[in-house]
Design an enzyme around this catalytic site. Structure first.
Site, PDB file in Angstrom:
ATOM      1  N   ASP A  10       0.873  -1.162   0.000  1.00 26.30           N
ATOM      2  CA  ASP A  10       0.000   0.000   0.000  1.00 26.30           C
ATOM      3  C   ASP A  10       0.924   1.230   0.000  1.00 26.30           C
ATOM      4  OD1 ASP A  10      -2.314   1.677   0.510  1.00 26.30           O
ATOM      5  OD2 ASP A  10      -1.643   1.756   2.594  1.00 26.30           O
ATOM      6  N   ASP A  12      -0.156   4.982   1.014  1.00 26.05           N
ATOM      7  CA  ASP A  12      -0.432   5.921   2.102  1.00 26.05           C
ATOM      8  C   ASP A  12      -0.293   5.240   3.460  1.00 26.05           C
ATOM      9  OD1 ASP A  12      -1.205   8.048   0.333  1.00 26.05           O
ATOM     10  OD2 ASP A  12      -3.112   7.048   0.023  1.00 26.05           O
TER      11      ASP A  12
HETATM   12  C1  G6P Z   1      -5.846   5.708  -0.173  1.00 28.57           C
HETATM   13  C2  G6P Z   1      -5.966   6.428   1.149  1.00 28.57           C
HETATM   14  C3  G6P Z   1      -7.365   6.955   1.340  1.00 28.57           C
HETATM   15  C4  G6P Z   1      -7.818   7.758   0.130  1.00 28.57           C
HETATM   16  C5  G6P Z   1      -7.744   6.913  -1.111  1.00 28.57           C
HETATM   17  C6  G6P Z   1      -8.134   7.683  -2.364  1.00 28.57           C
HETATM   18  O1  G6P Z   1      -6.468   4.482  -0.089  1.00 28.57           O
HETATM   19  O2  G6P Z   1      -5.639   5.571   2.216  1.00 28.57           O
HETATM   20  O3  G6P Z   1      -7.375   7.770   2.496  1.00 28.57           O
HETATM   21  O4  G6P Z   1      -9.139   8.222   0.296  1.00 28.57           O
HETATM   22  O5  G6P Z   1      -6.420   6.442  -1.263  1.00 28.57           O
HETATM   23  O6  G6P Z   1      -7.156   8.642  -2.612  1.00 28.57           O
HETATM   24  P1  G6P Z   1      -7.256   9.776  -3.719  1.00 28.57           P
HETATM   25  O7  G6P Z   1      -5.869  10.336  -3.750  1.00 28.57           O
HETATM   26  O8  G6P Z   1      -7.632   9.111  -5.024  1.00 28.57           O
HETATM   27  O9  G6P Z   1      -8.276  10.736  -3.271  1.00 28.57           O
HETATM   28 MG    MG Z   2      -2.733   3.053   3.699  1.00 24.25          MG
END
Ligand code: G6P
Ligand code: MG
Length: 218
Positions: A10, A12
């Site tokens: 992953d 983030d």
């Molecule tokens: C990751 C993060 C989420 C976020 C998602 C979409 O999964 O953990 O917190 O909402 O990505 O991200 P984006 O950059 O497309 O808004």
């Molecule tokens: Mg994450």
């Protein structure tokens, strides 16, 4: 039990701490709408797609809005998020990541990114880690966010490996579930009492070695 061939990461909260920026941007949006979101509530947003996160936040604040208004708010959140992200560079890579990745290469393992974020390629560029991945699955390549296993299943497909030959690294409850549903060994990065579905839990990649993970997964 099977021979592990690939590690799927992953982004983030695993490679880089953008989880805090997602939280700050969502919190700012909630505050403008007249309510607040806590750190605990934010745990449930990790790994969840942009629109699904917005739906959870609006439900939390007791608001029902039109599709048009929701698109506007999601775009606003992303604008704030990108402002925060634009200041990032390789100094923002989380502790232990560089060492862990060099061990991954020495062990001859393949790597994939499995992130629901549509901003993932941009972030990899900013931190100079695009080349560290043999496959990159981001929010633009999938139709279902975590906890659906699609992001990891696609990663395995692109690397041409079987799910039981993969290890997933995740900081989110939804991401751990996605990895388990994909049929993979899952390493949870964070608190053991939160990431209860994970096969192995460590605080971060800094607290793990590739050999340790392989010995538990195989
Ligand atoms: C990751 C993060 C989420 C976020 C998602 C979409 O999964 O953990 O917190 O909402 O990505 O991200 P984006 O950059 O497309 O808004
Ligand atoms: Mg994450």
């Amino acid at each position: 039990m099977s021979q592990i061939k690939a590690f799927l990461f992953d982004l983030d909260g695993v490679i880089v701490d953008t989880a805090i920026y997602h939280y700050q941007a969502w919190k700012r949006l909630a505050n403008e709408l007249g309510f607040d979101i806590s750190v605990e509530f934010n745990e449930g947003l990790k790994g969840v797609s942009r629109m699904e996160s917005l739906d959870l936040i609006l439900a939390h604040g007791g608001l029902t809005l039109s599709g048009e208004k929701k698109n506007e708010l999601a775009a606003q959140k992303n604008e704030w998020y990108l402002e925060l992200v634009s200041r990032m560079n390789s100094d923002d890579i989380l502790p232990g990541v560089a060492t862990f990745f060099s061990q991954v290469r020495k062990a001859g393992l393949q790597t994939a990114l499995g992130s629901v974020s549509k901003n993932a390629p941009l972030i990899l560029e900013r931190i100079g880690m695009t080349e560290a991945f043999d496959a990159i699955i981001d929010g633009t390549k999938i139709s279902k966010g975590k906890p659906d296993p699609e992001v990891f299943t696609k990663g395995a497909e692109e690397l041409e490996v079987n799910p039981n030959e993969c290890v997933v690294f995740e900081d989110a409850v939804a991401g751990v579930e996605a990895g388990k549903r994909a049929g993979m060994f899952v390493v949870g990065l964070g608190a053991a009492h939160v990431l209860i579905q994970a096969d192995l839990v460590a605080l971060s990649l800094e607290n793990l070695t590739v050999q340790e993970v392989l010995s538990k997964a195989e």
